[in-house]
Design an enzyme around this catalytic site. Structure first.
Site, PDB file in Angstrom:
ATOM      1  N   CYS A   2       0.842  -1.197   0.000  1.00 40.33           N
ATOM      2  CA  CYS A   2       0.000   0.000   0.000  1.00 40.33           C
ATOM      3  C   CYS A   2       0.877   1.246   0.000  1.00 40.33           C
ATOM      4  O   CYS A   2       1.961   1.251   0.576  1.00 40.33           O
ATOM      5  CB  CYS A   2      -0.943   0.117   1.195  1.00 40.33           C
ATOM      6  SG  CYS A   2      -1.998  -1.300   1.434  1.00 40.33           S
ATOM      7  N   ARG A  27       3.171   0.445  -5.267  1.00 38.36           N
ATOM      8  CA  ARG A  27       3.068  -0.238  -3.974  1.00 38.36           C
ATOM      9  C   ARG A  27       1.760  -1.007  -3.818  1.00 38.36           C
ATOM     10  O   ARG A  27       1.534  -1.666  -2.798  1.00 38.36           O
ATOM     11  CB  ARG A  27       3.189   0.775  -2.833  1.00 38.36           C
ATOM     12  CG  ARG A  27       4.482   1.553  -2.846  1.00 38.36           C
ATOM     13  CD  ARG A  27       4.553   2.457  -1.660  1.00 38.36           C
ATOM     14  NE  ARG A  27       4.519   1.707  -0.434  1.00 38.36           N
ATOM     15  CZ  ARG A  27       5.565   1.116   0.128  1.00 38.36           C
ATOM     16  NH1 ARG A  27       6.749   1.208  -0.447  1.00 38.36           N
ATOM     17  NH2 ARG A  27       5.443   0.445   1.243  1.00 38.36           N
ATOM     18  N   TRP A  75      -3.131  -2.445  -1.603  1.00 36.70           N
ATOM     19  CA  TRP A  75      -2.890  -3.834  -2.001  1.00 36.70           C
ATOM     20  C   TRP A  75      -3.503  -4.667  -0.889  1.00 36.70           C
ATOM     21  O   TRP A  75      -3.036  -4.650   0.243  1.00 36.70           O
ATOM     22  CB  TRP A  75      -1.387  -4.100  -2.109  1.00 36.70           C
ATOM     23  CG  TRP A  75      -1.050  -5.410  -2.725  1.00 36.70           C
ATOM     24  CD1 TRP A  75      -0.995  -5.708  -4.056  1.00 36.70           C
ATOM     25  CD2 TRP A  75      -0.682  -6.616  -2.046  1.00 36.70           C
ATOM     26  NE1 TRP A  75      -0.623  -7.015  -4.235  1.00 36.70           N
ATOM     27  CE2 TRP A  75      -0.427  -7.592  -3.019  1.00 36.70           C
ATOM     28  CE3 TRP A  75      -0.553  -6.974  -0.701  1.00 36.70           C
ATOM     29  CZ2 TRP A  75      -0.046  -8.892  -2.709  1.00 36.70           C
ATOM     30  CZ3 TRP A  75      -0.176  -8.262  -0.387  1.00 36.70           C
ATOM     31  CH2 TRP A  75       0.074  -9.210  -1.383  1.00 36.70           C
ATOM     32  N   ASN A 101      -1.187   1.199   6.134  1.00 32.58           N
ATOM     33  CA  ASN A 101      -0.425   0.191   5.392  1.00 32.58           C
ATOM     34  C   ASN A 101       0.098  -0.782   6.439  1.00 32.58           C
ATOM     35  O   ASN A 101       0.773  -0.363   7.370  1.00 32.58           O
ATOM     36  CB  ASN A 101       0.731   0.887   4.651  1.00 32.58           C
ATOM     37  CG  ASN A 101       1.756  -0.082   4.112  1.00 32.58           C
ATOM     38  OD1 ASN A 101       1.448  -1.239   3.858  1.00 32.58           O
ATOM     39  ND2 ASN A 101       2.979   0.396   3.935  1.00 32.58           N
ATOM     40  N   GLY A 102      -0.242  -2.068   6.304  1.00 34.15           N
ATOM     41  CA  GLY A 102       0.236  -3.046   7.288  1.00 34.15           C
ATOM     42  C   GLY A 102      -0.897  -3.945   7.749  1.00 34.15           C
ATOM     43  O   GLY A 102      -1.951  -4.010   7.109  1.00 34.15           O
ATOM     44  N   GLU A 483      15.744 -16.179 -13.260  1.00 33.36           N
ATOM     45  CA  GLU A 483      15.276 -14.796 -13.376  1.00 33.36           C
ATOM     46  C   GLU A 483      14.543 -14.569 -14.703  1.00 33.36           C
ATOM     47  O   GLU A 483      13.510 -13.894 -14.747  1.00 33.36           O
ATOM     48  CB  GLU A 483      16.468 -13.843 -13.236  1.00 33.36           C
ATOM     49  CG  GLU A 483      16.142 -12.374 -13.388  1.00 33.36           C
ATOM     50  CD  GLU A 483      15.170 -11.820 -12.337  1.00 33.36           C
ATOM     51  OE1 GLU A 483      14.855 -12.534 -11.367  1.00 33.36           O
ATOM     52  OE2 GLU A 483      14.697 -10.688 -12.527  1.00 33.36           O
ATOM     53  N   LYS A 487      10.758 -13.249 -14.894  1.00 28.72           N
ATOM     54  CA  LYS A 487      10.354 -12.024 -15.602  1.00 28.72           C
ATOM     55  C   LYS A 487       9.222 -12.331 -16.571  1.00 28.72           C
ATOM     56  O   LYS A 487       8.239 -11.616 -16.621  1.00 28.72           O
ATOM     57  CB  LYS A 487      11.526 -11.429 -16.401  1.00 28.72           C
ATOM     58  CG  LYS A 487      12.566 -10.682 -15.624  1.00 28.72           C
ATOM     59  CD  LYS A 487      12.151  -9.349 -15.065  1.00 28.72           C
ATOM     60  CE  LYS A 487      11.601  -9.454 -13.683  1.00 28.72           C
ATOM     61  NZ  LYS A 487      12.396  -9.502 -12.544  1.00 28.72           N
ATOM     62  N   GLU A 490       5.892 -13.191 -14.710  1.00 26.88           N
ATOM     63  CA  GLU A 490       5.240 -12.143 -13.917  1.00 26.88           C
ATOM     64  C   GLU A 490       4.618 -11.035 -14.760  1.00 26.88           C
ATOM     65  O   GLU A 490       3.638 -10.446 -14.345  1.00 26.88           O
ATOM     66  CB  GLU A 490       6.140 -11.595 -12.801  1.00 26.88           C
ATOM     67  CG  GLU A 490       7.321 -10.785 -13.207  1.00 26.88           C
ATOM     68  CD  GLU A 490       8.211 -10.363 -12.019  1.00 26.88           C
ATOM     69  OE1 GLU A 490       7.746 -10.318 -10.877  1.00 26.88           O
ATOM     70  OE2 GLU A 490       9.397 -10.073 -12.271  1.00 26.88           O
ATOM     71  N   HIS A 506      16.376 -35.058 -15.953  1.00 28.34           N
ATOM     72  CA  HIS A 506      15.813 -35.738 -14.784  1.00 28.34           C
ATOM     73  C   HIS A 506      14.318 -35.485 -14.640  1.00 28.34           C
ATOM     74  O   HIS A 506      13.799 -35.469 -13.523  1.00 28.34           O
ATOM     75  CB  HIS A 506      16.562 -35.299 -13.519  1.00 28.34           C
ATOM     76  CG  HIS A 506      18.012 -35.659 -13.566  1.00 28.34           C
ATOM     77  ND1 HIS A 506      18.448 -36.958 -13.539  1.00 28.34           N
ATOM     78  CD2 HIS A 506      19.122 -34.893 -13.707  1.00 28.34           C
ATOM     79  CE1 HIS A 506      19.774 -36.979 -13.622  1.00 28.34           C
ATOM     80  NE2 HIS A 506      20.207 -35.736 -13.742  1.00 28.34           N
ATOM     81  N   LYS A 602       5.170  -4.200  -5.629  1.00 27.56           N
ATOM     82  CA  LYS A 602       6.623  -4.047  -5.688  1.00 27.56           C
ATOM     83  C   LYS A 602       7.280  -4.324  -4.356  1.00 27.56           C
ATOM     84  O   LYS A 602       8.347  -4.905  -4.279  1.00 27.56           O
ATOM     85  CB  LYS A 602       6.955  -2.615  -6.130  1.00 27.56           C
ATOM     86  CG  LYS A 602       8.443  -2.346  -6.171  1.00 27.56           C
ATOM     87  CD  LYS A 602       8.836  -1.757  -7.467  1.00 27.56           C
ATOM     88  CE  LYS A 602      10.306  -1.841  -7.735  1.00 27.56           C
ATOM     89  NZ  LYS A 602      10.713  -3.080  -8.366  1.00 27.56           N
TER      90      LYS A 602
HETATM   91  C1  G6P Z   1       8.388  -8.414  -4.867  1.00 29.66           C
HETATM   92  C2  G6P Z   1       8.744  -7.733  -6.168  1.00 29.66           C
HETATM   93  C3  G6P Z   1       9.993  -8.373  -6.773  1.00 29.66           C
HETATM   94  C4  G6P Z   1      11.128  -8.334  -5.771  1.00 29.66           C
HETATM   95  C5  G6P Z   1      10.734  -8.989  -4.441  1.00 29.66           C
HETATM   96  C6  G6P Z   1      11.777  -8.746  -3.369  1.00 29.66           C
HETATM   97  O1  G6P Z   1       7.947  -9.704  -5.112  1.00 29.66           O
HETATM   98  O2  G6P Z   1       7.662  -7.830  -7.085  1.00 29.66           O
HETATM   99  O3  G6P Z   1      10.363  -7.666  -7.938  1.00 29.66           O
HETATM  100  O4  G6P Z   1      12.240  -8.989  -6.304  1.00 29.66           O
HETATM  101  O5  G6P Z   1       9.509  -8.425  -3.969  1.00 29.66           O
HETATM  102  O6  G6P Z   1      11.819  -7.367  -3.097  1.00 29.66           O
HETATM  103  P1  G6P Z   1      13.047  -6.611  -2.472  1.00 29.66           P
HETATM  104  O7  G6P Z   1      12.597  -5.193  -2.399  1.00 29.66           O
HETATM  105  O8  G6P Z   1      13.256  -7.210  -1.099  1.00 29.66           O
HETATM  106  O9  G6P Z   1      14.224  -6.811  -3.331  1.00 29.66           O
END
Ligand code: G6P
Length: 607
Positions: A2, A27, A75, A101-102, A483, A487, A490, A506, A602
């Site tokens: 949030c 956020r 969120w 937020n929380g 990664e 990407k 997501e 395997h 994020k």
């Molecule tokens: C969320 C974001 C990712 C990020 C992860 C860890 O899932 O969508 O992009 O890698 O959090 O976040 P941080 O801020 O701890 O790197």
């Protein structure tokens, strides 16, 4: 999660708050709302969905020019994302508006008590309970400051809140425990927000609010108190050097593509001041005061976890330090065996990820020193760490992390070289080659990026209808395969799995058929012959292959994607943007909401 913002100043509050929310939308974005006070009445406008829905609603309403208020982009944690659960929440008599937020963990008990006293609730949220608890506090306390303190002293959990009331026009209160909050100090105006970009167009003067602090702002004053005792707390104003442009799209269609193209600069910024060019030597003042660790525990989530997996290879190889890399949410509940005197390295772009913070807490309890590798200055990870290394990537707005990972890899490489040298275990040629060649990566990448983007566009068009993808790599490219798959899934919602090339046989290879393409990293290193054999196995089952490779490499696949070849592990810094570009172009071609993919946020400040 949030985004929250509170404003007290001389400008009309609503448009300013909505603009601030736009910069905080990364956020969370399942609903949004604003509240101001006019003529002893709270004006509240909320809408389910993205900020655009709130904009539309505001355009239809005649909001007043009140010059203070609060706003929120949500969120969901408690309660489905519908308007009645959107913030701000009002107490049952509509005297107080609050954003949160929380998570309030003991909200159920408090709600039961308040229900018994006749309070009525309009939402399913824990936040509305806290707002009503403040209203209850108002009955026993002379002013809002004491009422908020009274209420907060009864709640358990995490919060960043901001509050306005009809009682005290022109004043915004805010407080935090375990959720981010910063204050912006302007001229004739003051701000509180979850993150700096919210108020960056108006001020760069920032005060970082700590856990257990309660803030009171008006247009002309700001004060910080201890939430329990209400004793004043002395705070220092820091000046932030981010520019407003950096927090905006700068002509690109999406933040993600802008951030991918920023990577050459990110590498330069991360190296700045850390490579002594005259001596060709790595200098890391941030960790100078500590001995190189005997064992290192890396804890992180998501993309930062993948960076950690990559760092393990180099730190073990160059600095001969045994490294364990763990997903923070596993580490925190696993009761890990941690030797006292060891070191934990927490990697986090935001510095606010709840699981990573819990991992830090656990490691501290077990007597480990903490190195925080994070991007956001003054974030919780930075504040909880004994040693902090900032990755210098600048604000990353797109939910899918790109440039932050690039900066994390740069910093991890520096650490591996630095510790290797300090321990006297790294081979001198490797050290000087790495220190030297790293500095040329930004310009090589800068030149290569436009052509890489075109290639990503061609390939994305050809494969946009695929339902599934494998991403394969060995050694340093195994974390990159993870990664690349992350990407793609997501932001384009195409199913993708990252595998170590040698693991395909395997089990996963059973899935290969002509409609299940493989994206392979087949760069020119000592493991290339092994990767090649794995790819032949895929081809033998009818699988099509896109391969990231280098000029002159002997490889016969459907699609070669040839990248400029640089020295050794530095090839990672060219391969990573290729993976990001492929995911970006695929998602954009499919018309997906690239910067704000569904169901994600994020900064994940809940478990
Ligand atoms: C969320 C974001 C990712 C990020 C992860 C860890 O899932 O969508 O992009 O890698 O959090 O976040 P941080 O801020 O701890 O790197």
């Amino acid at each position: 999660m949030c985004g929250i913002i509170g404003y007290a100043g001389h400008r009309p509050a609503v448009p300013l708050i909505v603009e601030g929310l736009r910069r905080l939308e990364y956020r969370g974005y399942d609903s949004a709302g604003v509240a101001t006070v006019q003529n002893k009445e709270i004006e509240l406008v909320r809408a389910a969905g993205k900020l655009a829905a709130l904009d539309e609603k505001l355009a239809r309403k005649n909001v007043t020019n009140s010059t203070f208020g609060v706003g929120h982009t949500r969120w969901a944690t408690h309660g489905v994302p519908v308007e009645r659960n959107a913030h701000p929440h009002l107490d049952h008599e509509k005297n107080i508006a609050m954003i949160h937020n929380g998570i309030i963990e003991n909200y159920q008990e408090i709600k039961t008590e308040l229900l018994a006293k006749g309070y009525e609730f309009r939402s399913d949220t824990d936040s509305e309970v806290l707002c009503n608890l403040i209203a209850e506090g108002r009955k026993h306390n002379p002013n809002m400051l004491e009422s908020i303190s009274w209420a907060l002293n009864q709640v358990e959990g995490a919060y960043a809140i901001a509050v306005v009331s009809i009682d005290e026009p022109g004043t915004v209160y805010a407080a935090r425990v375990a959720s981010p909050m910063v204050m912006g100090v302007g001229t004739g105006e003051n701000f509180v927000a979850s993150d700096i970009p919210a108020f960056l167009p108006y001020t760069r003067e920032v005060v970082f609010i700590e856990d257990g602090e309660l803030v009171k702002i008006t247009s002309s004053s700001w004060e910080v108190f201890n939430v329990e005792t209400l004793e004043p707390v002395e705070k220092e104003i820091k000046t932030i050097n981010w520019d407003v442009q950096a927090a905006q799209k700068g002509g690109y269609k999406h933040f993600m593509i802008k951030e991918i193209f920023e990577q050459p600069k990110v590498i330069s910024d991360c190296l700045a001041g850390r490579v002594d060019q005259a001596k060709n030597e790595i200098v890391l003042p941030e960790v100078e005061g500590m001995e190189p660790p005997e064992r290192l525990h890396i804890i992180a989530c998501g993309t930062s976890y993948h960076a950690g997996l990559w760092g393990k290879y180099l730190i073990e190889q160059w600095a001969k330090i045994p490294v364990e890399v763990e997903i923070a949410s596993e580490f925190r509940y696993r009761d890990p065996l941690l030797a006292k005197g060891g070191v934990a390295l927490a990697i986090s772009q935001s510095g606010e990820t709840a699981d990573t913070l819990a991992g830090i807490k656990l490691a501290k309890e077990k007597g480990l020193s903490i190195i925080g590798l994070c991007n956001v200055v003054g974030s919780s990870v930075a504040r909880e760490s004994d040693y902090v290394m900032y990755t210098q990537a600048g604000p990353e707005i797109s939910v899918a992390s790109t440039k932050a990972m690039c900066s994390q890899l740069t910093a991890l490489m520096l650490l591996a070289l630095y510790w290797g040298k300090r321990k006297g275990v790294i081979d001198a040629t490797t050290y000087s080659r790495a220190a030297q060649d790293m500095r040329s990566i930004p310009s090589i990448l800068e030149t290569a990026l436009p052509a890489m983007r075109s290639r990503a566009q061609e390939l994305s068009r050809e494969y946009s209808e695929a339902n599934s993808f494998f991403f394969l790599g060995r050694g340093l490219y195994f974390p990159l395969a993870l990664e690349g798959a992350l990407k793609l899934k997501e932001i384009s919602y195409i199913h993708a799995e990252g595998y170590a090339s040698g693991e395909m046989k395997h089990g996963p290879i059973a899935l290969i058929d002509p409609k299940f393409p493989t994206f392979a990293m087949a760069l020119n290193d000592e493991l290339f012959p092994k990767v090649k054999s794995n790819l032949v196995e895929v081809q033998a089952r009818g699988g099509e292959i896109i391969a990231l490779t280098n000029p002159g490499v002997d490889l016969d696949v459907e699609h070669r994607w040839s990248l400029p070849e640089v020295w050794g592990p530095l090839n990672t810094f060219i391969a990573l943007p290729a993976l990001q570009l492929f995911a970006y172009e695929t998602a954009d071609y499919l018309g997906k909401d690239v910067d704000q993919p569904r169901n994600l946020a994020k900064s994940v400040t809940v478990e």
